[in-house]
Write a protein that holds these residues in place. Structure first.
Motif, PDB file in Angstrom:
ATOM      1  N   ARG A 139      12.493  13.562  14.453  1.00 60.31           N
ATOM      2  CA  ARG A 139      12.930  12.163  14.524  1.00 60.31           C
ATOM      3  C   ARG A 139      14.201  11.885  13.718  1.00 60.31           C
ATOM      4  N   THR A 140      14.716  12.911  13.070  1.00 61.77           N
ATOM      5  CA  THR A 140      15.946  12.766  12.283  1.00 61.77           C
ATOM      6  C   THR A 140      16.963  13.776  12.799  1.00 61.77           C
ATOM      7  N   ASP A 141      18.198  13.363  12.945  1.00 63.22           N
ATOM      8  CA  ASP A 141      19.237  14.233  13.497  1.00 63.22           C
ATOM      9  C   ASP A 141      19.673  15.253  12.447  1.00 63.22           C
ATOM     10  N   MET A 142      19.089  16.449  12.518  1.00 60.43           N
ATOM     11  CA  MET A 142      19.442  17.524  11.590  1.00 60.43           C
ATOM     12  C   MET A 142      20.507  18.422  12.227  1.00 60.43           C
ATOM     13  N   ALA A 143      21.573  18.711  11.480  1.00 62.88           N
ATOM     14  CA  ALA A 143      22.627  19.584  11.995  1.00 62.88           C
ATOM     15  C   ALA A 143      22.132  21.008  12.164  1.00 62.88           C
ATOM     16  N   LYS A 144      21.291  21.459  11.232  1.00 61.43           N
ATOM     17  CA  LYS A 144      20.768  22.828  11.264  1.00 61.43           C
ATOM     18  C   LYS A 144      19.399  22.849  10.596  1.00 61.43           C
ATOM     19  N   THR A 145      18.654  23.911  10.851  1.00 60.47           N
ATOM     20  CA  THR A 145      17.400  24.139  10.130  1.00 60.47           C
ATOM     21  C   THR A 145      17.331  25.605   9.713  1.00 60.47           C
ATOM     22  N   GLY A 146      16.512  25.869   8.717  1.00 60.03           N
ATOM     23  CA  GLY A 146      16.242  27.227   8.274  1.00 60.03           C
ATOM     24  C   GLY A 146      14.776  27.290   7.895  1.00 60.03           C
ATOM     25  N   GLU A 147      14.312  28.449   7.483  1.00 55.37           N
ATOM     26  CA  GLU A 147      12.901  28.535   7.091  1.00 55.37           C
ATOM     27  C   GLU A 147      12.676  29.618   6.050  1.00 55.37           C
ATOM     28  N   PRO A 185      26.034   5.984  -1.104  1.00 55.82           N
ATOM     29  CA  PRO A 185      26.323   6.851   0.045  1.00 55.82           C
ATOM     30  C   PRO A 185      27.695   7.508  -0.036  1.00 55.82           C
ATOM     31  N   GLU A 186      28.633   6.871  -0.724  1.00 56.21           N
ATOM     32  CA  GLU A 186      29.989   7.415  -0.834  1.00 56.21           C
ATOM     33  C   GLU A 186      30.040   8.715  -1.638  1.00 56.21           C
ATOM     34  N   LYS A 187      28.995   8.999  -2.402  1.00 55.80           N
ATOM     35  CA  LYS A 187      28.959  10.227  -3.204  1.00 55.80           C
ATOM     36  C   LYS A 187      28.292  11.393  -2.465  1.00 55.80           C
ATOM     37  N   ILE A 188      27.628  11.100  -1.360  1.00 55.88           N
ATOM     38  CA  ILE A 188      26.821  12.119  -0.677  1.00 55.88           C
ATOM     39  C   ILE A 188      27.567  12.652   0.545  1.00 55.88           C
ATOM     40  N   MET A 189      27.958  13.924   0.510  1.00 56.33           N
ATOM     41  CA  MET A 189      28.659  14.503   1.652  1.00 56.33           C
ATOM     42  C   MET A 189      27.742  15.328   2.554  1.00 56.33           C
ATOM     43  N   ARG A 190      26.567  15.701   2.053  1.00 55.41           N
ATOM     44  CA  ARG A 190      25.622  16.474   2.855  1.00 55.41           C
ATOM     45  C   ARG A 190      24.249  16.394   2.194  1.00 55.41           C
ATOM     46  N   ILE A 191      23.197  16.436   3.021  1.00 58.03           N
ATOM     47  CA  ILE A 191      21.826  16.427   2.512  1.00 58.03           C
ATOM     48  C   ILE A 191      21.119  17.690   2.980  1.00 58.03           C
ATOM     49  N   ILE A 192      20.441  18.353   2.055  1.00 57.57           N
ATOM     50  CA  ILE A 192      19.614  19.508   2.384  1.00 57.57           C
ATOM     51  C   ILE A 192      18.193  19.197   1.930  1.00 57.57           C
ATOM     52  N   TYR A 193      17.271  19.176   2.880  1.00 54.03           N
ATOM     53  CA  TYR A 193      15.871  18.910   2.583  1.00 54.03           C
ATOM     54  C   TYR A 193      15.116  20.231   2.500  1.00 54.03           C
ATOM     55  N   LEU A 194      14.340  20.416   1.436  1.00 49.24           N
ATOM     56  CA  LEU A 194      13.544  21.626   1.244  1.00 49.24           C
ATOM     57  C   LEU A 194      12.073  21.241   1.153  1.00 49.24           C
ATOM     58  N   ALA A 195      11.309  21.515   2.212  1.00 45.11           N
ATOM     59  CA  ALA A 195       9.885  21.119   2.239  1.00 45.11           C
ATOM     60  C   ALA A 195       9.741  19.674   1.783  1.00 45.11           C
ATOM     61  N   ILE A 208      25.770  11.165   7.871  1.00 40.98           N
ATOM     62  CA  ILE A 208      25.717  12.211   6.849  1.00 40.98           C
ATOM     63  C   ILE A 208      25.096  13.474   7.444  1.00 40.98           C
ATOM     64  N   PRO A 209      25.783  14.629   7.394  1.00 39.70           N
ATOM     65  CA  PRO A 209      25.191  15.874   7.910  1.00 39.70           C
ATOM     66  C   PRO A 209      23.917  16.224   7.148  1.00 39.70           C
ATOM     67  N   LYS A 210      22.895  16.690   7.886  1.00 35.35           N
ATOM     68  CA  LYS A 210      21.603  16.982   7.268  1.00 35.35           C
ATOM     69  C   LYS A 210      21.116  18.362   7.693  1.00 35.35           C
ATOM     70  N   PHE A 211      20.429  19.019   6.786  1.00 40.00           N
ATOM     71  CA  PHE A 211      19.919  20.375   7.010  1.00 40.00           C
ATOM     72  C   PHE A 211      18.498  20.417   6.473  1.00 40.00           C
ATOM     73  N   TYR A 212      17.569  20.997   7.225  1.00 37.57           N
ATOM     74  CA  TYR A 212      16.172  21.066   6.759  1.00 37.57           C
ATOM     75  C   TYR A 212      15.734  22.524   6.628  1.00 37.57           C
ATOM     76  N   ILE A 213      15.114  22.845   5.482  1.00 30.52           N
ATOM     77  CA  ILE A 213      14.572  24.180   5.245  1.00 30.52           C
ATOM     78  C   ILE A 213      13.051  24.081   5.304  1.00 30.52           C
ATOM     79  N   PHE A 214      12.470  24.662   6.349  1.00 26.97           N
ATOM     80  CA  PHE A 214      11.010  24.670   6.505  1.00 26.97           C
ATOM     81  C   PHE A 214      10.375  25.659   5.533  1.00 26.97           C
TER      82      PHE A 214
END
Length: 260
Positions: A228-236, A113-123, A204-210
């Motif tokens: 159900r997950t605290d996402m800072a932002k979303t895109g699509e 976890p110490e290496k991860i500053m942000r997560i971006i999920y894509l589909a 950890i800040p999280k972002f989801y791309i639909f």
């Protein structure tokens, strides 16, 4: 004479004081440019990100590691995949996970976890602690996926490329499809639940791309993950399940927008 001496002493004192005084320099703030780590999904390797990587230009250092299990003689668990990627990435990494890559990232939170500053999920799959990677998908998602692959005793194998890509992403132009290699996947990858510290994961800040036309990880499944997950932002992106191949410029743009 005494008055003149006193004036001279005062001037000397001022000179000494001026020589010793200084304005403290402001500490230099060195901004560390994060490394983008693009983690592919099932049946692909790191080269599936090549077009996205080209679109990102020189803004960031970009890594596209291959997940373990590309060798059909090799089976790798989710934990082994996560440990392997963690060993390859630097501090201050922004990790981007497509499809099964999302599950790998969540397991990485339990490893490095110490290496991860942000997560971006894509589909991406976003299994929570205690869940197996595919636990929360809509049942209809699996039916469409079954049209693209063949389920064997130990591995899942893509069908012929034309059929595979048609079912994975109907927005993909197969006539202009870049050269990508397809791989079978071991059932071992999805057999174990994700483990991580929930407090650390929440920070950890999280972002989801639909992907709005996705039928493999459907929009309904994606919205469930986000809810159900605290996402800072979303895109699509208006694509099927393989946006890195069908809409690489839009994927790159969505990744960059997550920093704004």
């Amino acid at each position: 004479m005494m008055k003149k001496l006193n004036v001279l002493i005062s001037l000397a004192a001022l000179a000494v004081s001026a020589g010793c005084s200084h304005t403290p320099k402001k500490a230099e703030v060195v901004e560390v440019t994060p490394t983008l780590v693009l983690i592919h999904g099932s049946h692909f390797d790191g080269s599936s990100w090549d077009q996205v990587k080209a679109q990102l230009g020189d803004k960031y250092k970009v890594l596209t590691p291959d997940l373990l299990g590309r060798d059909p003689k090799q089976s790798a668990t989710l934990m082994e995949m996560a440990q392997d990627v963690c060993a390859k990435i630097p501090e201050k990494s922004v990790v981007v996970g497509h499809s099964f890559g999302g599950a790998v990232i969540n397991q990485m939170v339990g490893v490095c976890p110490e290496k991860i500053m942000r997560i971006i999920y894509l589909a991406a799959l976003v299994p929570l602690k205690g869940e197996k990677p595919f636990d929360s998908l809509e049942k209809s998602d699996g039916k469409v996926y079954a049209k693209a692959v063949t389920f064997g005793k130990e591995r899942i194998t893509p069908k012929k490329p034309k059929q595979f890509f048609k079912n994975m992403d109907s927005t993909l132009d197969q006539k202009n499809l870049p050269q990508v290699k397809l791989y079978s996947e071991s059932f071992a990858a999805g057999a174990n639940p994700v483990t991580y510290d929930e407090v650390i994961f929440a920070k950890i800040p999280k972002f989801y791309i639909f992907t709005t036309q996705d039928k493999i990880v459907s929009l309904a499944s994606q919205k469930k993950y986000v809810k159900r997950t605290d996402m800072a932002k979303t895109g699509e992106i208006a694509s099927g399940h393989l946006p890195a191949l069908s809409k690489p410029a839009e994927v790159a743009q969505a990744i960059l927008q997550s920093f704004q």
